[in-house]
Design a protein around this motif. Sequence first.
Motif, PDB file in Angstrom:
ATOM      1  N   GLY A 128       0.824  -1.203   0.000  1.00 51.82           N
ATOM      2  CA  GLY A 128       0.000   0.000   0.000  1.00 51.82           C
ATOM      3  C   GLY A 128       0.859   1.253   0.000  1.00 51.82           C
ATOM      4  O   GLY A 128       0.523   2.253  -0.637  1.00 51.82           O
ATOM      5  N   GLY A 129       1.971   1.217   0.709  1.00 47.51           N
ATOM      6  CA  GLY A 129       2.890   2.345   0.689  1.00 47.51           C
ATOM      7  C   GLY A 129       3.499   2.534  -0.684  1.00 47.51           C
ATOM      8  O   GLY A 129       3.595   3.668  -1.188  1.00 47.51           O
ATOM      9  N   LEU A 130       3.905   1.429  -1.328  1.00 50.98           N
ATOM     10  CA  LEU A 130       4.481   1.521  -2.672  1.00 50.98           C
ATOM     11  C   LEU A 130       3.458   2.054  -3.662  1.00 50.98           C
ATOM     12  O   LEU A 130       3.815   2.788  -4.593  1.00 50.98           O
ATOM     13  CB  LEU A 130       4.977   0.143  -3.107  1.00 50.98           C
ATOM     14  CG  LEU A 130       5.650   0.055  -4.481  1.00 50.98           C
ATOM     15  CD1 LEU A 130       6.893   0.923  -4.540  1.00 50.98           C
ATOM     16  CD2 LEU A 130       5.990  -1.386  -4.827  1.00 50.98           C
ATOM     17  N   TRP A 131       2.167   1.702  -3.486  1.00 57.45           N
ATOM     18  CA  TRP A 131       1.133   2.229  -4.370  1.00 57.45           C
ATOM     19  C   TRP A 131       1.087   3.750  -4.301  1.00 57.45           C
ATOM     20  O   TRP A 131       0.852   4.418  -5.310  1.00 57.45           O
ATOM     21  CB  TRP A 131      -0.235   1.653  -3.981  1.00 57.45           C
ATOM     22  CG  TRP A 131      -1.371   2.274  -4.743  1.00 57.45           C
ATOM     23  CD1 TRP A 131      -1.765   1.992  -6.008  1.00 57.45           C
ATOM     24  CD2 TRP A 131      -2.255   3.309  -4.285  1.00 57.45           C
ATOM     25  NE1 TRP A 131      -2.838   2.765  -6.373  1.00 57.45           N
ATOM     26  CE2 TRP A 131      -3.159   3.588  -5.336  1.00 57.45           C
ATOM     27  CE3 TRP A 131      -2.377   4.025  -3.086  1.00 57.45           C
ATOM     28  CZ2 TRP A 131      -4.166   4.543  -5.217  1.00 57.45           C
ATOM     29  CZ3 TRP A 131      -3.384   4.979  -2.975  1.00 57.45           C
ATOM     30  CH2 TRP A 131      -4.258   5.229  -4.028  1.00 57.45           C
TER      31      TRP A 131
ATOM     32  N   GLY B 292       4.663   2.633   4.554  1.00 61.89           N
ATOM     33  CA  GLY B 292       3.696   1.552   4.627  1.00 61.89           C
ATOM     34  C   GLY B 292       4.149   0.436   5.545  1.00 61.89           C
ATOM     35  O   GLY B 292       3.354  -0.116   6.318  1.00 61.89           O
ATOM     36  N   ALA B 293       5.447   0.086   5.473  1.00 66.11           N
ATOM     37  CA  ALA B 293       5.975  -0.987   6.323  1.00 66.11           C
ATOM     38  C   ALA B 293       5.861  -0.619   7.799  1.00 66.11           C
ATOM     39  O   ALA B 293       5.551  -1.469   8.641  1.00 66.11           O
ATOM     40  CB  ALA B 293       7.426  -1.276   5.954  1.00 66.11           C
TER      41      ALA B 293
ATOM     42  N   VAL C  35       3.296  -1.635  13.123  1.00 63.91           N
ATOM     43  CA  VAL C  35       2.521  -1.174  14.274  1.00 63.91           C
ATOM     44  C   VAL C  35       1.135  -1.828  14.286  1.00 63.91           C
ATOM     45  O   VAL C  35       0.598  -2.144  15.355  1.00 63.91           O
ATOM     46  CB  VAL C  35       2.420   0.364  14.270  1.00 63.91           C
ATOM     47  CG1 VAL C  35       1.516   0.853  15.393  1.00 63.91           C
ATOM     48  CG2 VAL C  35       3.814   0.975  14.427  1.00 63.91           C
ATOM     49  N   LEU C  36       0.554  -2.076  13.121  1.00 62.99           N
ATOM     50  CA  LEU C  36      -0.706  -2.817  13.083  1.00 62.99           C
ATOM     51  C   LEU C  36      -0.514  -4.232  13.623  1.00 62.99           C
ATOM     52  O   LEU C  36      -1.369  -4.757  14.354  1.00 62.99           O
ATOM     53  CB  LEU C  36      -1.248  -2.872  11.655  1.00 62.99           C
ATOM     54  CG  LEU C  36      -1.919  -1.599  11.130  1.00 62.99           C
ATOM     55  CD1 LEU C  36      -2.153  -1.705   9.623  1.00 62.99           C
ATOM     56  CD2 LEU C  36      -3.237  -1.322  11.844  1.00 62.99           C
ATOM     57  N   ALA C  37       0.610  -4.850  13.283  1.00 63.78           N
ATOM     58  CA  ALA C  37       0.899  -6.190  13.796  1.00 63.78           C
ATOM     59  C   ALA C  37       1.083  -6.169  15.307  1.00 63.78           C
ATOM     60  O   ALA C  37       0.604  -7.060  16.026  1.00 63.78           O
ATOM     61  CB  ALA C  37       2.151  -6.746  13.110  1.00 63.78           C
TER      62      ALA C  37
ATOM     63  N   PHE D   1       6.411  10.105   4.427  1.00 61.01           N
ATOM     64  CA  PHE D   1       5.508  10.309   3.292  1.00 61.01           C
ATOM     65  C   PHE D   1       5.839  11.611   2.570  1.00 61.01           C
ATOM     66  O   PHE D   1       5.800  11.678   1.343  1.00 61.01           O
ATOM     67  CB  PHE D   1       4.071  10.333   3.814  1.00 61.01           C
ATOM     68  CG  PHE D   1       3.021  10.122   2.760  1.00 61.01           C
ATOM     69  CD1 PHE D   1       2.545   8.854   2.485  1.00 61.01           C
ATOM     70  CD2 PHE D   1       2.477  11.190   2.065  1.00 61.01           C
ATOM     71  CE1 PHE D   1       1.549   8.652   1.535  1.00 61.01           C
ATOM     72  CE2 PHE D   1       1.491  11.003   1.117  1.00 61.01           C
ATOM     73  CZ  PHE D   1       1.027   9.728   0.846  1.00 61.01           C
ATOM     74  N   ARG D   2       6.189  12.644   3.332  1.00 61.93           N
ATOM     75  CA  ARG D   2       6.411  13.978   2.760  1.00 61.93           C
ATOM     76  C   ARG D   2       7.851  14.218   2.327  1.00 61.93           C
ATOM     77  O   ARG D   2       8.106  14.928   1.339  1.00 61.93           O
ATOM     78  CB  ARG D   2       5.986  15.043   3.778  1.00 61.93           C
ATOM     79  CG  ARG D   2       6.268  16.491   3.367  1.00 61.93           C
ATOM     80  CD  ARG D   2       5.526  16.854   2.103  1.00 61.93           C
ATOM     81  NE  ARG D   2       5.732  18.246   1.730  1.00 61.93           N
ATOM     82  CZ  ARG D   2       6.813  18.699   1.090  1.00 61.93           C
ATOM     83  NH1 ARG D   2       7.790  17.862   0.762  1.00 61.93           N
ATOM     84  NH2 ARG D   2       6.917  19.974   0.769  1.00 61.93           N
ATOM     85  N   ALA D   3       8.798  13.644   3.028  1.00 63.86           N
ATOM     86  CA  ALA D   3      10.208  13.915   2.738  1.00 63.86           C
ATOM     87  C   ALA D   3      10.590  13.365   1.369  1.00 63.86           C
ATOM     88  O   ALA D   3      10.076  12.336   0.925  1.00 63.86           O
ATOM     89  CB  ALA D   3      11.086  13.313   3.820  1.00 63.86           C
ATOM     90  N   THR D   4      11.521  14.029   0.715  1.00 64.94           N
ATOM     91  CA  THR D   4      11.953  13.601  -0.617  1.00 64.94           C
ATOM     92  C   THR D   4      13.033  12.535  -0.567  1.00 64.94           C
ATOM     93  O   THR D   4      13.374  11.956  -1.603  1.00 64.94           O
ATOM     94  CB  THR D   4      12.478  14.813  -1.408  1.00 64.94           C
ATOM     95  OG1 THR D   4      13.500  15.469  -0.645  1.00 64.94           O
ATOM     96  CG2 THR D   4      11.349  15.803  -1.684  1.00 64.94           C
TER      97      THR D   4
END
Length: 457
Positions: free
Chosen positions: A319-322, A333-334, A339-341, A373-376
């Motif tokens: 999902g992150g790669l998408w 995403g990882a 954290v979900l796990a 997510f925001r950083a380049t």
Amino acid sequence: MLFNSFVFLLGFLPLALALHGLVERFAPTWRLPVLAGLSFVFYGYWDWRFVPLLGFSILLNWLIAEAFQKTRVGGLITLAIVLNLAVLALFKYFNFFADLAGMIPGLPAPKLDLALPLGISFFTFHHVMYLTDLRRGEAPRYDLVRYALYIAFFPQVLAGPLVRWREIMHQFDERPYLRSDAAERIARGLILLTIGLAKKVLLGDPLAEYVNPVFAAAAQGQAIGPGEAWQATLAFTFQIYFDFSGYTDMALGLALLFGIVLPQNFDTPYRSISLQDFWRRWHMTLSRFLRDYLYIPLGGSRHGLPLQLWALFATMALGGLWHGAGLNFVAWGAAHGVVLAIGVLWRRAGLPMPQLLGWALTFLFVAFSWVLFRATSFDAALAIYKGLLGLNPAGAGFKWRALLPAAAVAIIGPTAWAMAWKLPPARWLAVVTAILFVLVLFKIGDDANFEFIYFQF
């Protein structure tokens, strides 16, 4: 064209509504072809060169679906899904994987200079949802016009929401302006459109001034002080919410004006008391897509704890790669998958989690992860993280004026969805909506328009 632009609000939209209304009244059989044509015009305004790609994508997938209906050869659906993902990979991920290959000494790493077609991730996923359900025997056959409109419907073609066929296709056969609640639905659509515009223009865009300079400095290798780091991180946390949820509100409102109800996509996600709760409230249609078409096929929760944890991690990493062709998106995403796990293990162990503590931990994790997510680059993200943890010397102060109202609206609410559907019809509401719409128009005229963040995905 941007929803938050004069050319759309004062040009395309009034003309589209007028044409649609005339056709609906005097030639209702032409309603769907006209809506499909308007959607292609809207899409082509960005770059007409990508219209053939969208059209060919729709035609090819529909033809394969037709062939499957006649032959019941499951390999046809597999072929279609592979082709869809291959086109997406070519435009969006070719250079990403080439860069990864280039890390191997002696391996050539060719690059392609291809512009990314807007909305390709979203209309690709719409193809995948329909085709997968068709193979499962859940989806019926649709003619080409209806299928084209499902894929290209202009309010949601560029950035969602991700709409399941069963949520929208039955509405195409309605006479929306003959409904007893037609006027009320149009009014609620205008409210959603106006609130979405206000969230984007009045709350989201001003936060860019708190975000962009700090992340640009981090990308240049400058040390980021604690005040600047927290300012930029919190500002982006709220900016991306108002930007994307504002777009979704506009999309839902626009669809209502044309007689279509799209599903809710946000439900005060920053009030979540766990990360699982967050993903039930943030980009809800994507969460359902990842659950139904990735997490469950990977094993879900029905085949033992180890497989469930792996499925969670893999689903969120993909999902992150998408979201973007970069390792920082994969890491984002990882991190959510890990954290979900942990949350699954915590609940299995029966450990307590006070709601206030759960909210604080969830909000802090989400805000911290938005930095990736925001950083380049990872180096730029590390510079921000050093500032957040107080490892860099103090720099400029902490700007807060635009943050306060943004935080109050995002956390306390109410949502635009709740306001549009729960407020009773009243004249004062119409007056307030009209005034707010005019204020937004003045703001659009005064300031530079920011493109929607999710357009890049």
